[in-house]
Design an enzyme around this catalytic site. Structure first.
Site, mmCIF file in Angstrom:
data_model
loop_
_atom_site.group_PDB
_atom_site.id
_atom_site.type_symbol
_atom_site.label_atom_id
_atom_site.label_comp_id
_atom_site.label_asym_id
_atom_site.label_seq_id
_atom_site.Cartn_x
_atom_site.Cartn_y
_atom_site.Cartn_z
ATOM 1 N N LYS A 1 0.870 -1.406 0.038
ATOM 2 C CA LYS A 1 0.099 0.012 -0.074
ATOM 3 C C LYS A 1 1.004 1.178 -0.032
ATOM 4 O O LYS A 1 0.631 2.131 -0.732
ATOM 5 C CB LYS A 1 -0.901 0.090 1.202
ATOM 6 C CG LYS A 1 -1.944 -1.368 1.197
ATOM 7 C CD LYS A 1 -2.798 -1.199 2.336
ATOM 8 C CE LYS A 1 -2.212 -1.221 3.924
ATOM 9 N NZ LYS A 1 -1.524 -2.787 4.048
ATOM 10 N N ARG B 1 -9.952 -0.119 8.683
ATOM 11 C CA ARG B 1 -9.571 -1.601 9.005
ATOM 12 C C ARG B 1 -10.476 -2.315 9.761
ATOM 13 O O ARG B 1 -10.272 -3.473 10.083
ATOM 14 C CB ARG B 1 -8.153 -1.415 9.894
ATOM 15 C CG ARG B 1 -6.626 -1.637 9.169
ATOM 16 C CD ARG B 1 -5.788 -1.388 10.132
ATOM 17 N NE ARG B 1 -4.568 -1.880 9.904
ATOM 18 C CZ ARG B 1 -3.404 -1.379 9.236
ATOM 19 N NH1 ARG B 1 -3.620 -0.237 8.973
ATOM 20 N NH2 ARG B 1 -2.143 -1.978 9.359
ATOM 21 N N ARG C 1 11.578 -5.390 5.241
ATOM 22 C CA ARG C 1 11.412 -4.005 4.833
ATOM 23 C C ARG C 1 12.276 -3.011 5.669
ATOM 24 O O ARG C 1 12.445 -3.365 6.967
ATOM 25 C CB ARG C 1 9.769 -3.449 5.532
ATOM 26 C CG ARG C 1 9.438 -2.107 5.100
ATOM 27 C CD ARG C 1 7.836 -1.714 5.175
ATOM 28 N NE ARG C 1 7.338 -2.326 6.322
ATOM 29 C CZ ARG C 1 6.035 -2.462 6.394
ATOM 30 N NH1 ARG C 1 5.238 -1.752 5.624
ATOM 31 N NH2 ARG C 1 5.331 -2.668 7.526
ATOM 32 N N ARG D 1 11.370 -0.996 11.339
ATOM 33 C CA ARG D 1 10.088 -0.646 12.241
ATOM 34 C C ARG D 1 10.187 -1.630 13.272
ATOM 35 O O ARG D 1 10.606 -3.020 13.090
ATOM 36 C CB ARG D 1 8.858 -0.754 11.495
ATOM 37 C CG ARG D 1 8.590 0.554 11.104
ATOM 38 C CD ARG D 1 7.363 0.727 10.155
ATOM 39 N NE ARG D 1 6.113 -0.142 10.537
ATOM 40 C CZ ARG D 1 4.939 -0.453 10.021
ATOM 41 N NH1 ARG D 1 4.838 0.146 8.632
ATOM 42 N NH2 ARG D 1 3.890 -1.014 10.292
ATOM 43 N N ARG E 1 -0.394 -9.434 13.243
ATOM 44 C CA ARG E 1 -1.041 -8.342 12.412
ATOM 45 C C ARG E 1 -1.790 -9.171 11.164
ATOM 46 O O ARG E 1 -2.947 -8.615 10.985
ATOM 47 C CB ARG E 1 0.185 -7.474 11.732
ATOM 48 C CG ARG E 1 0.532 -6.695 12.633
ATOM 49 C CD ARG E 1 1.855 -5.959 12.470
ATOM 50 N NE ARG E 1 2.185 -5.377 11.291
ATOM 51 C CZ ARG E 1 3.331 -5.053 10.839
ATOM 52 N NH1 ARG E 1 4.331 -5.448 11.485
ATOM 53 N NH2 ARG E 1 3.267 -4.368 9.775
HETATM 54 P P1 ADP Z 1 2.131 -1.937 3.192
HETATM 55 O O1 ADP Z 1 2.071 -0.223 3.233
HETATM 56 O O2 ADP Z 1 0.970 -2.303 2.541
HETATM 57 O O3 ADP Z 1 2.322 -2.423 4.578
HETATM 58 P P2 ADP Z 1 4.522 -1.609 2.074
HETATM 59 O O4 ADP Z 1 4.532 -0.657 0.687
HETATM 60 O O5 ADP Z 1 5.387 -0.947 3.079
HETATM 61 O O6 ADP Z 1 3.413 -2.472 2.403
HETATM 62 O O7 ADP Z 1 5.393 -2.777 1.377
HETATM 63 C C1 ADP Z 1 6.085 -3.845 2.431
HETATM 64 C C2 ADP Z 1 7.212 -4.473 2.028
HETATM 65 O O8 ADP Z 1 7.340 -5.078 0.660
HETATM 66 C C3 ADP Z 1 8.381 -3.227 1.638
HETATM 67 O O9 ADP Z 1 9.706 -3.359 2.013
HETATM 68 C C4 ADP Z 1 8.485 -2.966 0.139
HETATM 69 O O10 ADP Z 1 9.581 -2.457 -0.494
HETATM 70 C C5 ADP Z 1 7.859 -4.543 -0.422
HETATM 71 N N1 ADP Z 1 7.189 -4.637 -1.536
HETATM 72 C C6 ADP Z 1 6.297 -3.972 -1.985
HETATM 73 N N2 ADP Z 1 5.503 -4.015 -3.050
HETATM 74 C C7 ADP Z 1 6.195 -5.386 -3.407
HETATM 75 C C8 ADP Z 1 6.067 -6.263 -4.564
HETATM 76 N N3 ADP Z 1 5.170 -6.199 -5.474
HETATM 77 N N4 ADP Z 1 6.903 -7.235 -4.540
HETATM 78 C C9 ADP Z 1 8.090 -7.344 -3.715
HETATM 79 N N5 ADP Z 1 8.148 -6.548 -2.607
HETATM 80 C C10 ADP Z 1 7.377 -5.799 -2.396
HETATM 81 P P1 ADP Z 2 1.300 -2.224 7.887
HETATM 82 O O1 ADP Z 2 2.551 -2.067 7.367
HETATM 83 O O2 ADP Z 2 1.005 -3.699 8.648
HETATM 84 O O3 ADP Z 2 0.314 -1.916 7.029
HETATM 85 P P2 ADP Z 2 0.619 0.272 9.290
HETATM 86 O O4 ADP Z 2 1.799 1.423 9.460
HETATM 87 O O5 ADP Z 2 -0.549 0.534 8.445
HETATM 88 O O6 ADP Z 2 1.183 -1.339 9.074
HETATM 89 O O7 ADP Z 2 0.045 0.159 10.984
HETATM 90 C C1 ADP Z 2 0.991 -0.160 11.980
HETATM 91 C C2 ADP Z 2 0.167 -0.567 13.084
HETATM 92 O O8 ADP Z 2 -0.575 0.789 13.405
HETATM 93 C C3 ADP Z 2 -0.839 -1.536 13.106
HETATM 94 O O9 ADP Z 2 -0.466 -2.660 13.498
HETATM 95 C C4 ADP Z 2 -2.065 -1.024 13.945
HETATM 96 O O10 ADP Z 2 -1.604 -1.336 15.389
HETATM 97 C C5 ADP Z 2 -1.800 0.552 14.015
HETATM 98 N N1 ADP Z 2 -2.976 0.920 13.042
HETATM 99 C C6 ADP Z 2 -2.620 1.892 11.762
HETATM 100 N N2 ADP Z 2 -3.783 1.880 11.256
HETATM 101 C C7 ADP Z 2 -4.765 1.458 11.915
HETATM 102 C C8 ADP Z 2 -6.306 1.452 11.695
HETATM 103 N N3 ADP Z 2 -6.998 1.976 10.916
HETATM 104 N N4 ADP Z 2 -6.949 1.128 12.855
HETATM 105 C C9 ADP Z 2 -6.359 0.207 14.188
HETATM 106 N N5 ADP Z 2 -5.035 0.357 14.098
HETATM 107 C C10 ADP Z 2 -4.210 0.849 13.198
#
Ligand code: ADP
Ligand code: ADP
Length: 205
Positions: free
Chosen positions: A15, A90, A124, A152, A163
């Site tokens: 995302k 969420r 990541r 992180r 998660r």
């Molecule tokens: P989210 O915001 O949904 O938690 P991220 O965009 O932070 O996910 O991506 C999670 C990890 O996976 C990051 O280290 C990113 O570089 C990697 N990643 C994202 N998209 C892809 C993909 N299409 N293929 C492989 N790795 C990916």
């Molecule tokens: P991810 O890489 O898992 O997509 P985020 O950065 O979106 O992680 O979220 C990290 C943490 O912040 C989650 O595990 C949760 O504890 C909290 N969080 C983020 N967004 C929400 C939401 N919309 N509702 C509840 N908790 C949230």
């Protein structure tokens, strides 16, 4: 396109990675509840302290905290023509609250199987200076910045399993909720980042 867009998917779906191109294509600002909570935590605010234990354990922060945060954020001038939500809503109560305060025109669901998630999350890395998201294997950072990258605290195997289970029990039912409202679009997130981006760009025309 009027209204707001929701980026939906499990942790590690991509995302954050895909958000930049959507912001560029639509002009809508990105609102990441995860980033907002981490900023509150870094500033040591009361809200940040309350959220801390949930975040580190990989559990969802309570709905009332999140909804309050979004309500405040949407008052800003830049949110007037809609925003790009990343990591929100969420839960069904969050989606119900959102429906009261903003118009959601599209939900982009990035689909990635559980087997791929743990490796993505554990590998990541973030650049604290630019916010850029890297991956030790799938998107290595340039060597000149590699020493400043951070991982992180919740990007470890234990927290990611919690998660994922929170995602399956509390978040994934939202896909059906938005499908019934006719605005859910799915893309295959289990392919190269550029190919995911292309699929998404076709939804934005
Ligand atoms: P989210 O915001 O949904 O938690 P991220 O965009 O932070 O996910 O991506 C999670 C990890 O996976 C990051 O280290 C990113 O570089 C990697 N990643 C994202 N998209 C892809 C993909 N299409 N293929 C492989 N790795 C990916
Ligand atoms: P991810 O890489 O898992 O997509 P985020 O950065 O979106 O992680 O979220 C990290 C943490 O912040 C989650 O595990 C949760 O504890 C909290 N969080 C983020 N967004 C929400 C939401 N919309 N509702 C509840 N908790 C949230």
């Amino acid at each position: 396109m009027g209204g707001s867009i929701v980026l939906f998917g499990p942790p590690g779906a991509g995302k954050g990675t895909q958000a930049d191109a959507i912001v560029l294509a639509t002009g809508k600002p990105q609102i990441s509840t995860g980033d907002m909570l981490r900023a509150a935590l870094a500033e040591g605010t009361e809200l940040g302290l309350e959220a801390k234990k949930y975040m580190e354990a990989g559990e969802l922060v309570p709905d009332d905290v999140i909804i309050g945060l979004i309500r405040e954020r949407l008052k800003s001038q830049d949110a007037i023509n809609g925003v790009l939500f990343d990591g929100f809503p969420r839960t069904i109560p969050q989606a119900e609250a959102l429906a009261e305060i903003a118009e959601v025109s599209m939900v982009i669901s990035i689909q990635v199987p559980d087997e791929a998630i743990v490796e993505r999350i554990v590998g990541r890395r973030m650049d604290p200076e630019t916010g850029e998201i890297y991956h030790i294997k799938f998107k290595p950072a340039p060597s000149e910045i590699s020493s400043r990258l951070i991982q992180r605290k919740d990007d470890n195997e234990d927290a990611v399993r919690t998660r994922l289970s929170a995602y399956h029990s509390q978040t994934s039912p939202l896909a059906e909720w938005y499908l019934q409202r006719g605005i859910l679009k799915s893309v295959n997130g289990n392919q190269a980042m550029g190919d995911v981006q292309e699929e998404i760009s076709l939804l934005l025309v």
